[in-house]
Design an enzyme around this catalytic site. Structure first.
Site, PDB file in Angstrom:
ATOM      1  N   ASP A   1     -10.242  34.441  44.989  1.00  0.00           N
ATOM      2  CA  ASP A   1      -9.282  33.548  44.344  1.00  0.00           C
ATOM      3  C   ASP A   1      -9.060  32.359  45.271  1.00  0.00           C
ATOM      4  O   ASP A   1      -8.568  32.519  46.389  1.00  0.00           O
ATOM      5  CB  ASP A   1      -7.958  34.265  44.085  1.00  0.00           C
ATOM      6  CG  ASP A   1      -6.938  33.361  43.414  1.00  0.00           C
ATOM      7  OD1 ASP A   1      -7.115  33.048  42.223  1.00  0.00           O
ATOM      8  OD2 ASP A   1      -5.979  32.935  44.096  1.00  0.00           O
TER       9      ASP A   1
ATOM     10  N   GLU B   1     -14.356  32.250  40.520  1.00  0.00           N
ATOM     11  CA  GLU B   1     -13.684  31.614  39.394  1.00  0.00           C
ATOM     12  C   GLU B   1     -14.452  30.368  38.956  1.00  0.00           C
ATOM     13  O   GLU B   1     -15.030  29.663  39.782  1.00  0.00           O
ATOM     14  CB  GLU B   1     -12.268  31.190  39.786  1.00  0.00           C
ATOM     15  CG  GLU B   1     -11.305  32.328  40.035  1.00  0.00           C
ATOM     16  CD  GLU B   1      -9.933  31.812  40.402  1.00  0.00           C
ATOM     17  OE1 GLU B   1      -9.013  31.941  39.587  1.00  0.00           O
ATOM     18  OE2 GLU B   1      -9.773  31.273  41.514  1.00  0.00           O
TER      19      GLU B   1
ATOM     20  N   ASP C   1      -1.945  35.671  44.641  1.00  0.00           N
ATOM     21  CA  ASP C   1      -3.359  35.361  44.870  1.00  0.00           C
ATOM     22  C   ASP C   1      -4.196  36.625  45.067  1.00  0.00           C
ATOM     23  O   ASP C   1      -5.334  36.700  44.597  1.00  0.00           O
ATOM     24  CB  ASP C   1      -3.504  34.441  46.089  1.00  0.00           C
ATOM     25  CG  ASP C   1      -2.858  33.083  45.863  1.00  0.00           C
ATOM     26  OD1 ASP C   1      -2.766  32.665  44.695  1.00  0.00           O
ATOM     27  OD2 ASP C   1      -2.437  32.445  46.849  1.00  0.00           O
TER      28      ASP C   1
END
Length: 315
Positions: A130, A221, A303
């Site tokens: 992340d 991501e 996170d």
């Protein structure tokens, strides 16, 4: 397909000494294994499997007589035994085919080519990453948390940024084209370069540390960087983080090591989903740094929660 990279090294004296110690240990291990297998074959017409041979070697390695073997890489010694096992298999395959020769031979110090082998081993774990503004990256590797800080918040970077702003103000007051203007311009350019190099080096180091965890799969991501840059409050911080460069370097370095890369769907709610029960908290605000699940009561860093959810996408 195998990829080979030829690199010339210029080691220091201490590094060269360590190389030769490992090379010598690899040769000694080969000769020990060959001698053991030959004696065993002469007695019982059979040899040990690679696993049994490794166990026997571990006993030798842990003995007081050969304690020096513990000073070198265990992987180098293991690879020497693996190569010996392959040599024996090739030899027996030739015999079965009616061919002569190919029996493994002892290696002498002055006559054989000095070499050693160190193989990259990937761990059977998966890595969710992340990325963001508060921290450059929060990683979940096998459920373990690792945080890579935002270098732009470090003391040295903040000091360089203050110096840059100071000299930019001075530059704006100078007459363009004058000697003082050019002197101040060079100072500003030098500070820009130092800041850029520090950020780039940190991104490189972070990408290398992430792939050096040796997972089998990395889940990243698919961030909409252009959309994030349209946010007036986030644009500067996002630009400083170099998130696109981080992703590109991770993908490149992972490919070199044979690590699989998976990209999460851009609309996957990794931050809003509870990593414990799967509940999606649709009203999660950006200012909420701690995730509190209304369903199961899970309390976790926002996170790291996202990193855990990304890690599970690899399964």
């Amino acid at each position: 397909m195998y990829k080979a990279i030829v690199i010339r090294l210029f080691p220091t004296k201490s590094q060269a000494k360590l190389f030769w110690q490992n090379i010598g240990a690899a040769r000694w291990t080969w000769n020990w294994g060959l001698n053991f297998q030959k004696n065993l074959y002469a007695e019982s017409q059979k040899i040990l499997s690679i696993y049994e041979l490794k166990r026997k070697f571990t006993e030798v390695r842990n003995s007081e007589e050969f304690k020096w073997l513990q000073e070198v890489s265990r992987q180098v010694e293991a690879n020497a035994l693996i190569d010996l096992d392959k040599a024996y298999k090739n030899f027996f395959r030739r015999l079965k085919a009616g061919k002569i020769g190919g029996m493994p031979k002892f290696k002498s110090k002055g006559k054989c080519t000095p070499s050693l082998e160190s193989k990259i081993i990937l761990r059977d774990v998966k890595m969710g990453i992340d990325v963001g503004v508060k921290s450059l990256a929060v990683v979940s590797c096998g459920g373990r948390k690792r945080v890579f800080k935002n270098i732009n918040r470090s003391y040295k970077m903040r000091r360089l940024t203050r110096q840059l702003k100071h000299h930019q103000r001075i530059l704006s007051g100078k007459k363009k084209g004058s000697k003082n203007y050019m002197k101040e311009k060079y100072k500003v350019q030098d500070l820009y370069g130092r800041i850029k190099r520090r950020r780039h080096e940190y991104i490189q180091q972070t990408a290398r540390k992430i792939v050096n965890m040796r997972p089998k799969v990395i889940v990243l991501e698919d961030l909409n960087i252009q959309g994030m840059m349209k946010n007036y409050h986030l644009a500067g911080a996002v630009a400083e983080q170099n998130l696109y460069l981080l992703r590109m370097l991770i993908e490149r370095k992972a490919a070199d090591l044979g690590i699989e890369i998976k990209i999460a769907d851009r609309f996957y709610p990794s931050s809003k989903t509870c990593s414990n029960c799967g509940h999606v908290k649709k009203d999660l605000k950006l200012s909420e740094r701690i995730y509190k699940c209304p369903e199961c009561g899970k309390i976790i860093d926002r996170d790291f929660n996202a990193a855990l959810n990304l890690e599970r996408l690899a399964e």
